[in-house]
Design an enzyme around this catalytic site. Structure first.
Site, PDB file in Angstrom:
ATOM      1  CG  ASN A   9      -1.817   1.139   1.348  1.00 19.01           C
ATOM      2  OD1 ASN A   9      -1.800   2.042   0.499  1.00 19.01           O
ATOM      3  ND2 ASN A   9      -2.651   1.139   2.377  1.00 19.01           N
ATOM      4  NE  ARG A  93      -6.255   1.523   0.090  1.00 17.41           N
ATOM      5  CZ  ARG A  93      -6.580   1.902   1.302  1.00 17.41           C
ATOM      6  NH1 ARG A  93      -5.720   1.750   2.272  1.00 17.41           N
ATOM      7  NH2 ARG A  93      -7.746   2.425   1.544  1.00 17.41           N
ATOM      8  CG  HIS A 181     -12.238   4.510   3.127  1.00 16.02           C
ATOM      9  ND1 HIS A 181     -12.778   5.652   3.653  1.00 16.02           N
ATOM     10  CD2 HIS A 181     -10.902   4.628   3.280  1.00 16.02           C
ATOM     11  CE1 HIS A 181     -11.819   6.434   4.108  1.00 16.02           C
ATOM     12  NE2 HIS A 181     -10.661   5.829   3.895  1.00 16.02           N
ATOM     13  NE  ARG A 241      -8.177  13.085   3.110  1.00 17.08           N
ATOM     14  CZ  ARG A 241      -8.282  11.775   2.848  1.00 17.08           C
ATOM     15  NH1 ARG A 241      -9.207  11.355   2.014  1.00 17.08           N
ATOM     16  NH2 ARG A 241      -7.471  10.914   3.405  1.00 17.08           N
ATOM     17  CD  GLU A 379      -8.384  -0.333   4.450  1.00 19.24           C
ATOM     18  OE1 GLU A 379      -7.675  -0.145   5.475  1.00 19.24           O
ATOM     19  OE2 GLU A 379      -8.783   0.586   3.727  1.00 19.24           O
TER      20      GLU A 379
END
Ligand code: ADP
Length: 392
Positions: A9, A93, A181, A241, A379
């Site tokens: 990732n 990913r 996600h 964010r 994940e």
């Protein structure tokens, strides 16, 4: 010697990895770790499946390791410590698969080139996700590499849930709500039947609350709507964010404050959210420990927006059977979960305070009409599973 799958990732300044050994149908975590600060002060750490450090190195301030250097170092660590495993494949990913890549995909140079067209849709992630794939294709073309996309899980959403109210000439260019996600939501959707069979075949909202935060409405295991949209800046406020923003604010920033696209990008991706509102930190732990009213204001806004999105996603589902908390804040913040559950009483959520304090997994009372759960996401395991199934 057993076969192993590595998962990578890669972000803008970090490279996270996991190594899974195949044991029959199981995938056992044998190592995980990361290289971070790749361009400022590189540090590497690898731990075994029990969390014990097996390798650690720091390169010092001002050193540049870059993605290539990090990959080289990782390969040398795997060779040194895990030579009893044969690397069968690497799963990556990749944030954006656009409309075209809706499943995990075996990579070649042509597909990397095709995925590069999504760089403008995810400039902060996509180039970094693709870089290690290109490097490894050049070095070891025979080693199978599989890309797993954060957008893919959401591609089955109804068209309405993906649409912006913009003219066709704009939406036909691919300007729609992609959602992100997806690997985390897919993992939770697969895990949920073990916790709550009724919810797994019913209507669930999953709250992925980490540095990046979003929520997803899932019906019978399929994504129906999500808070993130065209980019991963939409929806909830996050660590840095801003989340959903009136588009008029962007025009104001341009016209009145003379900010250009890069300055606005910095503002909405790196200077807003929990950090921007508190002026203290993007980190929930720090904010929870702070007595400063600005820290409280940031947490209040985060919880308030989660509550509103929960109502919206329950409306998209036409009802609600369960909510699931996951990712760093969702898995660990007793306070935040308590706030969210108490605000969601009107939806039928009844919190069990003692269960919440011990992190569940069930944190709602037995009588609660809507069940509430804490389920750690994984994940990396999802990517390893996909990689294995693509390779058959
Ligand atoms: P990322 O999106 O980078 O993967 P994580 O899922 O690791 O992020 O989540 C990081 C967030 O989780 C940070 O805001 C951190 O403060 C928060 N967090 C981790 N542990 C706790 C805790 N015990 N209490 C409150 N917040 C926590």
């Amino acid at each position: 010697m057993s076969d192993a799958i590595a998962v990578i990732n890669a972000g803008s300044s970090s490279l996270k990895f996991s190594l899974f050994a195949q044991r029959g149908v199981e995938l056992d975590l044998v190592a995980r770790g990361q290289a971070e600060g790749l361009f400022t002060s590189p540090k590497f750490v690898a731990r075994d499946g029990d969390g014990k450090v097996v390798d650690q190195k720091a390169w010092g301030d001002g050193q540049k390791l870059g993605h290539e250097g990090a990959l080289d170092y990782l390969v040398s660590v795997l060779r040194e410590h895990y030579s009893d495993h044969r690397l069968a494949a690497i799963g990556h990913r990749v944030v954006h698969g656009g409309l075209e890549y809706t499943r995990p995909t075996r990579m070649d140079a042509g597909i990397v080139a095709a995925l590069e067209k999504y760089v403008p849709l995810a400039p902060l992630h996509q180039p970094h996700n693709l870089a290690p794939i290109t490097l490894l294709l050049a070095r070891d073309p025979q080693l199978p590499q599989v890309a797993c996309f954060d957008t893919a899980f959401h591609r089955v959403q109804p068209e309405l849930a993906q649409a912006f109210a913009l003219p066709r000439r704009i939406t036909d260019r691919g300007v729609l709500r992609y959602g992100f996600h997806g690997l985390s939501y897919e993992y939770i959707a697969q895990a949920l039947p073990q916790f709550d069979a009724r919810a797994a075949s019913g209507k669930t909202v999953v709250l992925h609350l980490g540095n990046g935060a979003s929520m997803c409405a899932i019906a019978d295991g399929r994504s129906m709507a999500s808070t993130m949209g065209f980019t991963a800046a939409d929806g909830l406020p996050m660590g840095t964010r801003c989340g959903a923003l009136d588009p008029g604010v962007v025009l104001y920033l341009m016209d009145e404050l003379r900010m250009d696209a890069r300055a606005i990008e910095r503002l909405i991706y790196h200077e807003s959210g929990l950090l921007g509102v508190s002026g203290i930190s993007s980190d929930m732990r720090t904010l929870e420990e702070s007595a400063d009213p600005r820290a409280r204001a940031a947490i209040d806004l985060f919880a308030y927006r989660i509550g509103r999105e929960l109502g919206s996603l329950a409306a998209a589902l036409g009802g609600l059977d369960a909510i699931v908390f996951t990712a760093g804040i969702g898995e660990h913040s007793v306070l935040l979960r308590e706030r969210v559950c108490r605000d969601a009483r009107w939806l039928g959520v009844e919190l069990d305070g003692a269960a919440n304090a011990r992190h569940g997994p069930r944190i709602s009372t037995q009588a609660s009409r809507v069940s509430a759960w804490v389920i750690p996401t994984n994940e990396e395991l999802m990517i390893a599973r996909h990689t294995r199934s693509v390779l058959g």
